[in-house]
Each structure stands twice: as C-alpha cells, then as structure tokens.
Design a protein around this motif. Structure first.
Motif, PDB file in Angstrom:
ATOM      1  N   MET A 156       0.843  -1.193   0.000  1.00  0.00           N
ATOM      2  CA  MET A 156       0.000   0.000   0.000  1.00  0.00           C
ATOM      3  C   MET A 156       0.883   1.248   0.000  1.00  0.00           C
ATOM      4  N   THR A 157       0.557   2.219  -0.865  1.00  0.00           N
ATOM      5  CA  THR A 157       1.329   3.447  -0.915  1.00  0.00           C
ATOM      6  C   THR A 157       0.867   4.404   0.180  1.00  0.00           C
ATOM      7  N   ALA A 158       1.737   5.348   0.494  1.00  0.00           N
ATOM      8  CA  ALA A 158       1.464   6.279   1.581  1.00  0.00           C
ATOM      9  C   ALA A 158       0.360   7.267   1.203  1.00  0.00           C
ATOM     10  N   ARG A 159      -0.260   7.822   2.241  1.00  0.00           N
ATOM     11  CA  ARG A 159      -1.227   8.903   2.068  1.00  0.00           C
ATOM     12  C   ARG A 159      -0.881  10.025   3.033  1.00  0.00           C
ATOM     13  N   LEU A 160      -1.117  11.261   2.587  1.00  0.00           N
ATOM     14  CA  LEU A 160      -1.046  12.389   3.502  1.00  0.00           C
ATOM     15  C   LEU A 160      -2.421  12.581   4.131  1.00  0.00           C
ATOM     16  N   LEU A 161      -2.455  12.692   5.443  1.00  0.00           N
ATOM     17  CA  LEU A 161      -3.700  12.901   6.153  1.00  0.00           C
ATOM     18  C   LEU A 161      -3.774  14.345   6.624  1.00  0.00           C
ATOM     19  N   ILE A 162      -4.868  15.018   6.336  1.00  0.00           N
ATOM     20  CA  ILE A 162      -5.077  16.392   6.781  1.00  0.00           C
ATOM     21  C   ILE A 162      -5.718  16.343   8.167  1.00  0.00           C
ATOM     22  N   CYS A 163      -4.956  16.740   9.170  1.00  0.00           N
ATOM     23  CA  CYS A 163      -5.471  16.748  10.551  1.00  0.00           C
ATOM     24  C   CYS A 163      -6.206  18.048  10.855  1.00  0.00           C
ATOM     25  N   ALA A 164      -5.770  19.143  10.269  1.00  0.00           N
ATOM     26  CA  ALA A 164      -6.421  20.448  10.416  1.00  0.00           C
ATOM     27  C   ALA A 164      -5.983  21.301   9.240  1.00  0.00           C
ATOM     28  N   ALA A 165      -6.864  22.176   8.796  1.00  0.00           N
ATOM     29  CA  ALA A 165      -6.527  23.059   7.674  1.00  0.00           C
ATOM     30  C   ALA A 165      -7.352  24.324   7.759  1.00  0.00           C
ATOM     31  N   GLY A 166      -6.703  25.464   7.557  1.00  0.00           N
ATOM     32  CA  GLY A 166      -7.408  26.727   7.517  1.00  0.00           C
ATOM     33  C   GLY A 166      -8.179  26.874   6.223  1.00  0.00           C
ATOM     34  N   PRO A 167      -9.074  27.869   6.149  1.00  0.00           N
ATOM     35  CA  PRO A 167      -9.861  28.073   4.930  1.00  0.00           C
ATOM     36  C   PRO A 167      -8.978  28.397   3.739  1.00  0.00           C
ATOM     37  N   GLY A 168      -9.373  27.873   2.585  1.00  0.00           N
ATOM     38  CA  GLY A 168      -8.639  28.182   1.366  1.00  0.00           C
ATOM     39  C   GLY A 168      -7.389  27.365   1.139  1.00  0.00           C
ATOM     40  N   THR A 169      -7.174  26.307   1.929  1.00  0.00           N
ATOM     41  CA  THR A 169      -6.034  25.421   1.697  1.00  0.00           C
ATOM     42  C   THR A 169      -6.378  24.508   0.525  1.00  0.00           C
ATOM     43  N   THR A 170      -5.580  24.538  -0.526  1.00  0.00           N
ATOM     44  CA  THR A 170      -5.925  23.837  -1.761  1.00  0.00           C
ATOM     45  C   THR A 170      -4.710  23.140  -2.375  1.00  0.00           C
ATOM     46  N   LEU A 171      -4.983  22.307  -3.359  1.00  0.00           N
ATOM     47  CA  LEU A 171      -3.936  21.749  -4.208  1.00  0.00           C
ATOM     48  C   LEU A 171      -3.756  22.665  -5.413  1.00  0.00           C
ATOM     49  N   GLN A 172      -2.500  22.970  -5.739  1.00  0.00           N
ATOM     50  CA  GLN A 172      -2.207  23.804  -6.898  1.00  0.00           C
ATOM     51  C   GLN A 172      -0.979  23.279  -7.631  1.00  0.00           C
ATOM     52  N   ASP A 173      -1.128  23.090  -8.949  1.00  0.00           N
ATOM     53  CA  ASP A 173       0.039  22.813  -9.784  1.00  0.00           C
ATOM     54  C   ASP A 173       0.301  24.044 -10.643  1.00  0.00           C
ATOM     55  N   GLY A 174       0.997  23.869 -11.752  1.00  0.00           N
ATOM     56  CA  GLY A 174       1.345  25.028 -12.575  1.00  0.00           C
ATOM     57  C   GLY A 174       0.160  25.736 -13.201  1.00  0.00           C
ATOM     58  N   GLY A 175      -1.019  25.129 -13.145  1.00  0.00           N
ATOM     59  CA  GLY A 175      -2.223  25.775 -13.656  1.00  0.00           C
ATOM     60  C   GLY A 175      -2.905  24.957 -14.739  1.00  0.00           C
ATOM     61  N   ARG A 176      -4.153  25.304 -14.974  1.00  0.00           N
ATOM     62  CA  ARG A 176      -4.996  24.599 -15.953  1.00  0.00           C
ATOM     63  C   ARG A 176      -5.028  25.435 -17.236  1.00  0.00           C
ATOM     64  N   HIS A 177      -4.104  25.116 -18.127  1.00  0.00           N
ATOM     65  CA  HIS A 177      -3.899  25.966 -19.302  1.00  0.00           C
ATOM     66  C   HIS A 177      -4.595  25.402 -20.541  1.00  0.00           C
ATOM     67  N   GLY A 178      -4.964  26.306 -21.443  1.00  0.00           N
ATOM     68  CA  GLY A 178      -5.585  25.910 -22.701  1.00  0.00           C
ATOM     69  C   GLY A 178      -7.092  25.985 -22.711  1.00  0.00           C
ATOM     70  N   TYR A 179      -7.690  26.482 -21.614  1.00  0.00           N
ATOM     71  CA  TYR A 179      -9.152  26.496 -21.525  1.00  0.00           C
ATOM     72  C   TYR A 179      -9.729  27.894 -21.302  1.00  0.00           C
ATOM     73  N   LEU A 180      -8.918  28.933 -21.387  1.00  0.00           N
ATOM     74  CA  LEU A 180      -9.436  30.288 -21.184  1.00  0.00           C
ATOM     75  C   LEU A 180     -10.521  30.625 -22.206  1.00  0.00           C
TER      76      LEU A 180
END
Length: 334
Positions: free
Chosen positions: A1-25
């Motif tokens: 089984m591969t590892a998982r990150l567990l979110i124990c607490a998170a403030g508002p607006g905590t998100t996943l972000q990569d370089g962006g979703r390009h080509g759909y503007l």
C-alpha cells in the motif's frame, strides 16, 4: 500500500495547486495555479519534483498533516511561517521525512500569506482538464482541503532531510508594465498610481487583490470591449480603485487595465497581507524579462543553498545535490 497524507487540520482556502490549468481560457475556465509561483517551484524542487508539480498551498489559517502507510519526503517553502515537526521548530524552508507517528504543523508567522508543501513523487489523483489545481470559485478541480481528507501519493524514494538558506526578501516597489489600456486614464491618474502608496484591502482573495488608495480618473470611461485577462492585470472599475487580478482571475474582463504586474514580482505582491502598503513602479519589457530569468535562476539554484538537518555532510546528502555544473575532457584542457 502506498502512503497517504492525512489532513489533521486546515485553515480556509487550503488547496492543491500545480502550474495551472492551461488551454481552456477560451471556454471561460480559469487557469488557477499558485499565488506565489517562485515559492511553489522551490517547494517542488526541494521535493525532487518538476517545478510545475502539484503542491499544497497553505494560507494564513495554517495546516497540520500526518502520514499513513509509509515514509514521505516533503519539500516546503514560502512565506516565513512557523514550521514544527512533533513540536520541534524547523527552518522556514527545506525538506523533511514524515513517517507514521509524525505531525507536521504549519502556522502563519509575522509576515507573508502563502506557503507550499510538496511530497516527493507527487499526488496519485486524477487530473481535471489536465491539472490538479483547485479553482474554488468555479468548483473545478475539487474543493478546499479540510480535516479528515486523505491524499494518496505516488511511490518515491525517501530523500535526505535539508534546510534551506532563504535569500533576503526583495523590497521596493512592485514593477508594472503599462497597458494595454493606459490611454483610458488621465496623465494625472497614471502619475498618481506610480507616486502614491496603496494598501491591500480586506476584500482580497485568490481572484483579485483590491487596493485602497486615491482613485484613478478615467479619460474615456470605464468600459471596454471585454478582452483576455492574465495574472497580474490591474483593472480599474468605475470607482477608480485598482484591482490586481490573481490566480483565480476570470478569463475576460470589461474594465480598462492600466498595466500588468511583471511576472517576477507577482509572488511578492501575493505575499502581502490585508492592510499592508505597496507602491508601484513603471518597468519595461526588457527589464521584466531580465528579472524573470533572475527569479527562475534563483529558484532553480535552491538545492545549492541547502544544509543537512541535524548533522554533517553525509554521503547521502552530497549525492542528493548536483555538485557538477558541467564536464570537460582532458583533451579540451589543452
């Protein structure tokens, strides 16, 4: 089984972000992506990932995480937040190993607004339109992270722990390229924009940073035929108060744009907190290009500025660095 990150607490607006979703503007889909591309790239480089890989973007509310089923190497960088592993303080940037019984807590420090965590190997999640970036306003790419969430990870080799010597924070005005609708403003308004400090208004978010200060007078009205919006565009609506459009910006806009924040300074602007003052300075295309390349070079040199946590220069640490910038044969030495 591969590892998982567990979110124990998170403030508002905590998100996943990569370089962006390009080509759909063209379809009205925001690119999203990180607020501070330089800090995001540093965290990824420290994790051994590509610069545009997915990282957790942490705001002023902070985050606490743990790991399940394995050991994870995490790169981290951003604003000078408090970084605590099992109650012990760490440098504000670097790389650590997180195992089953560990807790990593990130809390806002005295300055800055955004911080990034990148697991070595990346997240094992399905992309939406080619990206894992979260756009909260549009609901594309998931939701804000919250306590109880588990993020599956791809397998990756555990890497040595590092601390990062951060360069001094740049200071001075935020540099701006005038246009494309600077002719919609009076000469006095343009002079006022570059000579008067503004403050970041509380009603600012990932979509736009609203600025409080003297209003800018329009010379041709405040409506234009809607055109494309890129990150850093400075729109000025009817009340004359500038809005700098940020990562979750809309795809088009119908207010005139007095200028664009240069790419090299977007991260500095993004790291402001509500109430902090900012000044603007006119730039040129050539200067903006030079500063962008300098910022890219500094980000990519991150590993050269690291030091081993809790010990000396082990062979493991030295092998993790690229200590040779080039090669030369004996014949070439002449």
């Amino acid at each position: 089984m591969t590892a998982r990150l567990l979110i124990c607490a998170a403030g508002p607006g905590t998100t996943l972000q990569d370089g962006g979703r390009h080509g759909y503007l063209r379809y009205g889909v925001s690119a999203a992506g990180p607020m501070d591309w330089n800090a995001h790239g540093r965290a990824n480089i420290l994790a051994g990932n590509p610069e545009q890989a997915t990282a957790i973007e942490v705001g002023l509310g902070g985050i606490e995480i743990a790991v399940e089923d394995g050991v994870v190497s995490l790169g981290f960088a951003g604003a000078p937040f408090s970084v605590m592993l099992n109650g012990q303080a760490l440098p504000p940037a670097g790389r650590i190993r997180l195992s089953q019984d560990d807790r990593l807590a990130i809390k806002a420090g005295a300055a800055g607004a955004w911080f990034y965590l990148s697991p070595a190997g990346g997240f094992d999640l399905p992309p939406v339109m080619g990206s894992l970036s979260t756009s909260l306003r549009s609901g594309i790419g998931g939701k804000a992270l919250a306590a109880g969430d588990g993020l599956p990870l791809r397998e990756a080799m555990a890497l040595p722990e590092l601390g990062l010597e951060l360069p001094p924070s740049p200071s001075g005005p935020i540099r701006v390229l005038l246009g494309p609708q600077d002719d919609y403003f009076t000469p006095a308004a343009i002079e006022r924009f570059f000579s008067t400090p503004y403050r970041l208004a509380p009603r600012s978010d990932r979509m736009g940073y609203r600025l409080d200060g003297p209003p800018l007078d329009h010379s041709k009205g405040f409506n234009i035929v809607s055109d494309g919006i890129e990150m850093g565009a400075i729109q000025v609506p009817g009340d004359g108060k500038p809005i700098v459009l940020m990562a979750d910006r809309q795809s088009t806009g119908g207010y005139p744009k007095i200028g664009y924040v240069i790419r090299a300074d977007i991260g500095r602007l993004a790291q402001l907190r509500a109430g902090e003052a900012v000044r603007f300075e006119a730039s040129t295309i050539d200067a903006a290009r030079r500063e962008l390349f300098a910022g890219l070079g500094s980000m990519r040199d991150s590993l050269a500025q690291t030091f081993p946590l809790g010990g000396g220069l082990s062979s493991e640490f030295l092998l993790s660095l690229n200590l040779i910038s080039g090669a030369q044969s004996m014949a070439e030495e002449g």
